[in-house]
Design a protein around this motif. Structure first.
Motif, PDB file in Angstrom:
ATOM      1  N   ALA A 139     -84.993   0.152 -16.394  1.00 25.13           N
ATOM      2  CA  ALA A 139     -83.713   0.621 -15.850  1.00 25.13           C
ATOM      3  C   ALA A 139     -82.551   0.011 -16.621  1.00 25.13           C
ATOM      4  CB  ALA A 139     -83.600   0.270 -14.378  1.00 25.13           C
ATOM      5  N   LYS A 140     -82.706  -1.259 -16.962  1.00 24.11           N
ATOM      6  CA  LYS A 140     -81.649  -1.959 -17.677  1.00 24.11           C
ATOM      7  C   LYS A 140     -81.456  -1.326 -19.067  1.00 24.11           C
ATOM      8  CE  LYS A 140     -78.678  -5.006 -17.807  1.00 24.11           C
ATOM      9  NZ  LYS A 140     -77.619  -5.145 -16.824  1.00 24.11           N
ATOM     10  N   GLN A 141     -82.576  -0.991 -19.683  1.00 27.19           N
ATOM     11  CA  GLN A 141     -82.528  -0.379 -21.010  1.00 27.19           C
ATOM     12  C   GLN A 141     -81.769   0.958 -20.961  1.00 27.19           C
ATOM     13  OE1 GLN A 141     -84.439  -1.874 -23.777  1.00 27.19           O
ATOM     14  NE2 GLN A 141     -82.970  -0.617 -24.883  1.00 27.19           N
ATOM     15  N   LYS A 142     -82.089   1.732 -19.922  1.00 23.51           N
ATOM     16  CA  LYS A 142     -81.427   3.029 -19.774  1.00 23.51           C
ATOM     17  C   LYS A 142     -79.926   2.843 -19.599  1.00 23.51           C
ATOM     18  CE  LYS A 142     -84.834   6.004 -17.634  1.00 23.51           C
ATOM     19  NZ  LYS A 142     -85.290   6.352 -16.286  1.00 23.51           N
ATOM     20  N   GLN A 143     -79.571   1.877 -18.747  1.00 22.60           N
ATOM     21  CA  GLN A 143     -78.160   1.636 -18.487  1.00 22.60           C
ATOM     22  C   GLN A 143     -77.451   1.241 -19.781  1.00 22.60           C
ATOM     23  OE1 GLN A 143     -77.279  -2.102 -16.817  1.00 22.60           O
ATOM     24  NE2 GLN A 143     -75.131  -1.715 -17.232  1.00 22.60           N
ATOM     25  N   MET A 144     -78.100   0.381 -20.560  1.00 22.32           N
ATOM     26  CA  MET A 144     -77.484  -0.088 -21.784  1.00 22.32           C
ATOM     27  C   MET A 144     -77.378   1.031 -22.813  1.00 22.32           C
ATOM     28  SD  MET A 144     -75.910  -2.663 -22.137  1.00 22.32           S
ATOM     29  CE  MET A 144     -75.903  -3.991 -20.983  1.00 22.32           C
ATOM     30  N   ASN A 145     -78.372   1.926 -22.840  1.00 22.76           N
ATOM     31  CA  ASN A 145     -78.294   3.076 -23.745  1.00 22.76           C
ATOM     32  C   ASN A 145     -77.041   3.870 -23.473  1.00 22.76           C
ATOM     33  OD1 ASN A 145     -80.554   2.743 -25.264  1.00 22.76           O
ATOM     34  ND2 ASN A 145     -81.871   3.901 -23.891  1.00 22.76           N
ATOM     35  N   LYS A 146     -76.792   4.109 -22.184  1.00 24.02           N
ATOM     36  CA  LYS A 146     -75.596   4.869 -21.814  1.00 24.02           C
ATOM     37  C   LYS A 146     -74.351   4.159 -22.305  1.00 24.02           C
ATOM     38  CE  LYS A 146     -76.579   7.629 -17.742  1.00 24.02           C
ATOM     39  NZ  LYS A 146     -76.368   7.750 -16.299  1.00 24.02           N
ATOM     40  N   ARG A 147     -74.328   2.848 -22.086  1.00 27.05           N
ATOM     41  CA  ARG A 147     -73.148   2.087 -22.472  1.00 27.05           C
ATOM     42  C   ARG A 147     -72.964   2.111 -23.985  1.00 27.05           C
ATOM     43  NH1 ARG A 147     -69.754  -2.265 -20.512  1.00 27.05           N
ATOM     44  NH2 ARG A 147     -70.503  -2.000 -18.406  1.00 27.05           N
ATOM     45  N   TYR A 148     -74.083   1.997 -24.692  1.00 22.99           N
ATOM     46  CA  TYR A 148     -74.018   1.997 -26.149  1.00 22.99           C
ATOM     47  C   TYR A 148     -73.466   3.325 -26.657  1.00 22.99           C
ATOM     48  CZ  TYR A 148     -75.230   1.345 -31.009  1.00 22.99           C
ATOM     49  OH  TYR A 148     -75.161   1.225 -32.364  1.00 22.99           O
ATOM     50  N   GLN A 149     -73.961   4.408 -26.040  1.00 20.66           N
ATOM     51  CA  GLN A 149     -73.480   5.726 -26.462  1.00 20.66           C
ATOM     52  C   GLN A 149     -71.984   5.879 -26.224  1.00 20.66           C
ATOM     53  OE1 GLN A 149     -75.960   8.616 -24.563  1.00 20.66           O
ATOM     54  NE2 GLN A 149     -77.670   8.099 -25.904  1.00 20.66           N
ATOM     55  N   LYS A 150     -71.544   5.373 -25.073  1.00 22.23           N
ATOM     56  CA  LYS A 150     -70.115   5.442 -24.782  1.00 22.23           C
ATOM     57  C   LYS A 150     -69.318   4.704 -25.845  1.00 22.23           C
ATOM     58  CE  LYS A 150     -69.732   5.895 -19.824  1.00 22.23           C
ATOM     59  NZ  LYS A 150     -69.748   5.051 -18.635  1.00 22.23           N
ATOM     60  N   ILE A 151     -69.778   3.499 -26.185  1.00 22.60           N
ATOM     61  CA  ILE A 151     -69.094   2.695 -27.200  1.00 22.60           C
ATOM     62  C   ILE A 151     -69.078   3.455 -28.525  1.00 22.60           C
ATOM     63  CG2 ILE A 151     -69.263   0.594 -28.592  1.00 22.60           C
ATOM     64  CD1 ILE A 151     -70.426  -0.810 -26.144  1.00 22.60           C
ATOM     65  N   MET A 152     -70.233   4.056 -28.860  1.00 27.89           N
ATOM     66  CA  MET A 152     -70.356   4.770 -30.125  1.00 27.89           C
ATOM     67  C   MET A 152     -69.341   5.915 -30.200  1.00 27.89           C
ATOM     68  SD  MET A 152     -73.852   6.196 -31.689  1.00 27.89           S
ATOM     69  CE  MET A 152     -73.828   7.810 -30.963  1.00 27.89           C
ATOM     70  N   TRP A 153     -69.274   6.716 -29.134  1.00 21.23           N
ATOM     71  CA  TRP A 153     -68.354   7.858 -29.162  1.00 21.23           C
ATOM     72  C   TRP A 153     -66.908   7.408 -29.223  1.00 21.23           C
ATOM     73  CZ3 TRP A 153     -69.937  11.892 -31.208  1.00 21.23           C
ATOM     74  CH2 TRP A 153     -71.235  12.353 -30.996  1.00 21.23           C
ATOM     75  N   ARG A 154     -66.640   6.263 -28.586  1.00 23.23           N
ATOM     76  CA  ARG A 154     -65.285   5.744 -28.621  1.00 23.23           C
ATOM     77  C   ARG A 154     -64.852   5.538 -30.076  1.00 23.23           C
ATOM     78  NH1 ARG A 154     -65.077   0.494 -25.264  1.00 23.23           N
ATOM     79  NH2 ARG A 154     -64.667  -0.699 -27.148  1.00 23.23           N
ATOM     80  N   PHE A 155     -65.764   4.985 -30.882  1.00 19.88           N
ATOM     81  CA  PHE A 155     -65.408   4.732 -32.281  1.00 19.88           C
ATOM     82  C   PHE A 155     -65.459   6.001 -33.120  1.00 19.88           C
ATOM     83  CE2 PHE A 155     -66.661   0.367 -31.064  1.00 19.88           C
ATOM     84  CZ  PHE A 155     -65.484  -0.256 -31.398  1.00 19.88           C
ATOM     85  N   VAL A 156     -66.414   6.875 -32.806  1.00 18.18           N
ATOM     86  CA  VAL A 156     -66.519   8.118 -33.575  1.00 18.18           C
ATOM     87  C   VAL A 156     -65.270   8.977 -33.369  1.00 18.18           C
ATOM     88  CG1 VAL A 156     -67.778  10.288 -33.797  1.00 18.18           C
ATOM     89  CG2 VAL A 156     -69.029   8.135 -33.667  1.00 18.18           C
ATOM     90  N   LEU A 209     -67.258  -6.556 -28.322  1.00 19.58           N
ATOM     91  CA  LEU A 209     -67.935  -5.629 -27.416  1.00 19.58           C
ATOM     92  C   LEU A 209     -68.811  -6.376 -26.415  1.00 19.58           C
ATOM     93  CD1 LEU A 209     -68.957  -2.943 -30.012  1.00 19.58           C
ATOM     94  CD2 LEU A 209     -67.316  -2.660 -28.155  1.00 19.58           C
ATOM     95  N   LEU A 210     -69.438  -7.452 -26.881  1.00 24.75           N
ATOM     96  CA  LEU A 210     -70.318  -8.216 -26.000  1.00 24.75           C
ATOM     97  C   LEU A 210     -69.511  -8.929 -24.921  1.00 24.75           C
ATOM     98  CD1 LEU A 210     -72.767  -9.520 -28.692  1.00 24.75           C
ATOM     99  CD2 LEU A 210     -73.369  -8.106 -26.738  1.00 24.75           C
ATOM    100  N   GLN A 211     -68.344  -9.425 -25.318  1.00 24.51           N
ATOM    101  CA  GLN A 211     -67.497 -10.091 -24.319  1.00 24.51           C
ATOM    102  C   GLN A 211     -66.989  -9.115 -23.281  1.00 24.51           C
ATOM    103  OE1 GLN A 211     -64.389 -12.599 -25.820  1.00 24.51           O
ATOM    104  NE2 GLN A 211     -65.765 -13.489 -27.345  1.00 24.51           N
ATOM    105  N   GLU A 212     -66.768  -7.888 -23.747  1.00 23.69           N
ATOM    106  CA  GLU A 212     -66.270  -6.853 -22.847  1.00 23.69           C
ATOM    107  C   GLU A 212     -67.383  -6.431 -21.870  1.00 23.69           C
ATOM    108  OE1 GLU A 212     -64.515  -3.484 -25.062  1.00 23.69           O
ATOM    109  OE2 GLU A 212     -65.876  -2.261 -23.868  1.00 23.69           O
ATOM    110  N   THR A 213     -68.625  -6.410 -22.359  1.00 21.69           N
ATOM    111  CA  THR A 213     -69.749  -5.970 -21.532  1.00 21.69           C
ATOM    112  C   THR A 213     -70.235  -7.059 -20.592  1.00 21.69           C
ATOM    113  OG1 THR A 213     -70.427  -4.605 -23.385  1.00 21.69           O
ATOM    114  CG2 THR A 213     -72.034  -4.905 -21.628  1.00 21.69           C
ATOM    115  N   TYR A 214     -70.279  -8.284 -21.126  1.00 20.22           N
ATOM    116  CA  TYR A 214     -70.838  -9.375 -20.327  1.00 20.22           C
ATOM    117  C   TYR A 214     -69.759 -10.394 -19.980  1.00 20.22           C
ATOM    118  CZ  TYR A 214     -75.229  -7.590 -22.149  1.00 20.22           C
ATOM    119  OH  TYR A 214     -76.280  -6.789 -22.480  1.00 20.22           O
ATOM    120  N   PRO A 215     -69.397 -10.456 -18.702  1.00 16.28           N
ATOM    121  CA  PRO A 215     -68.384 -11.450 -18.328  1.00 16.28           C
ATOM    122  C   PRO A 215     -68.853 -12.881 -18.636  1.00 16.28           C
ATOM    123  CG  PRO A 215     -69.214 -10.220 -16.389  1.00 16.28           C
ATOM    124  CD  PRO A 215     -69.827  -9.621 -17.600  1.00 16.28           C
TER     125      PRO A 215
END
Lengths: 112, 235
Positions: free
Chosen positions: B71-88, B221-227
């Motif tokens: 579940a954690k992996q899935k959640q992180m995939n979503k987050r990663y994709q969001k980050i990716m599109w933000r830069f794209v 990005l890591l600081q933003e994701t992990y308090p």
């Protein structure tokens, strides 16, 4: 417990509702709270709770906060703005569902 | 009875032994186990730490921590994709859109040349070699981290791995693509060329973002994701 299956689909609603009435909670606290509120009738399994929490977080309904408690770090969950809105939706969906189930399981007989 | 610091350390090792490799996921599970063990001790104070720990672990079911990891992996995939599109997306807004257009136009004009597939293949080949050199450097770093048992966060690992996976995939597919189209590009209709140039531009940008932009911004990005990120890395 026989009713575990029934309540699995409602897990997200339960979590959201709990977080709506308690500002922030951590995973273990949620399992204990459910046990306490249902007087041990419902038992959220660890293997179901965390995946549900992570999914809600991914959907942007929950936000996390980390605090240092004694010798370890603790991850707290709280509702985001979207999460609060979604809680209201889910709870009313659930109530609607309960009413429907009530009619199916326990129909009122009438002479008409 | 309260859990001691050493026992917390033991719980971290316990999660690692059960295939939880990332610090953020471990931390949540360690806190859960610790709470549960303390609760178990209230009822059965005679149990040893290991007994209480195993009893608590059993509650996760026969798959152990697997469901949680997944579940954690899935959640992180979503987050990663969001980050990716933000830069794209940045590449399609002013001022970067000018560079994007230039890339698009140069690919398009190269495609117009006769035997352009050789030019393309050559360019890809050079890019691939260049990237592979970079990759091997990164791998060495990663190995060092693993050997030192550094605390690696899930997103941190993903930033490095997605880079590997994405690069490989892109190149393998592009080579196939060029091999499959036996017809030379310059004979194709213009709208095909536009489509191909556009896809190639997009792939190029994705490759650049996942391979270079995101890894460079990893810390932020890591600081933003992990308090807790700063807190943990400073320990």
């Amino acid at each position: 417990m026989g009713n575990q299956k029934l309540f699995k689909g409602s897990l997200q609603t339960i979590i959201l509702q709990l977080l709506a009435s308690n500002e922030k909670m951590y995973g273990y606290e949620i399992t204990q709270k459910v046990k306490e509120l249902t007087k041990g009738e419902l038992n959220i399994t660890e293997g179901a709770l965390y995946p549900a929490l992570h999914k809600l977080e991914a959907d942007g309904l929950l936000d996390v906060e980390v605090a240092n408690v004694g010798n370890r770090l603790r991850k707290y969950y709280k509702l985001t703005e979207n999460g609060s809105k979604e809680t209201a939706n889910k709870v009313s969906e659930m109530q609607e569902f309960l009413r429907t189930m009530q009619q199916l399981v326990n129909p009122k007989f009438s002479l008409e | 009875m309260k859990i001691t610091n050493n026992q917390i350390e033991d719980l971290y090792q316990f999660t690692r032994k059960h295939f939880v490799y990332h610090y953020d996921v471990q931390t949540e599970l360690v806190d859960h186990l610790a709470n549960d063990i303390e609760e178990i001790w209230l009822e059965n104070p005679q149990l040893t730490f290991e007994q209480a720990r195993d009893q608590s672990f059993k509650k996760f079911g026969i798959f152990g921590f697997m469901d949680v990891i997944e579940a954690k992996q899935k959640q992180m995939n979503k987050r990663y994709q969001k980050i990716m599109w933000r830069f794209v997306k940045e590449w399609f807004t002013i001022p970067k859109v000018i560079t994007t257009t230039l890339i698009f136009l140069s690919i398009f004009s190269v495609l117009k040349i006769r035997h352009s597939e050789y030019v393309l293949l050559g360019t890809l080949f050079i890019l691939a070699i260049f990237d592979l050199i970079n990759l091997s450097k990164l791998r060495k770093n990663q190995k060092k981290k693993e050997e030192k048992l550094e605390k690696v966060f899930l997103l941190e690992a993903m930033i490095e791995q997605t880079r590997n996976g994405f690069t490989g995939l892109t190149f393998i597919n592009l080579f196939n693509f060029v091999n499959l189209t036996k017809a030379s590009f310059s004979d194709l209709e213009n709208y095909w060329l536009v489509l191909i140039s556009f896809s190639a531009t997009l792939i190029f940008i994705l490759f650049y973002v996942t391979g270079y932009v995101i890894p460079q911004k990893a810390e932020e990005l890591l600081q933003e994701t992990y308090p807790e990120y700063k807190l943990v890395k400073n320990l």
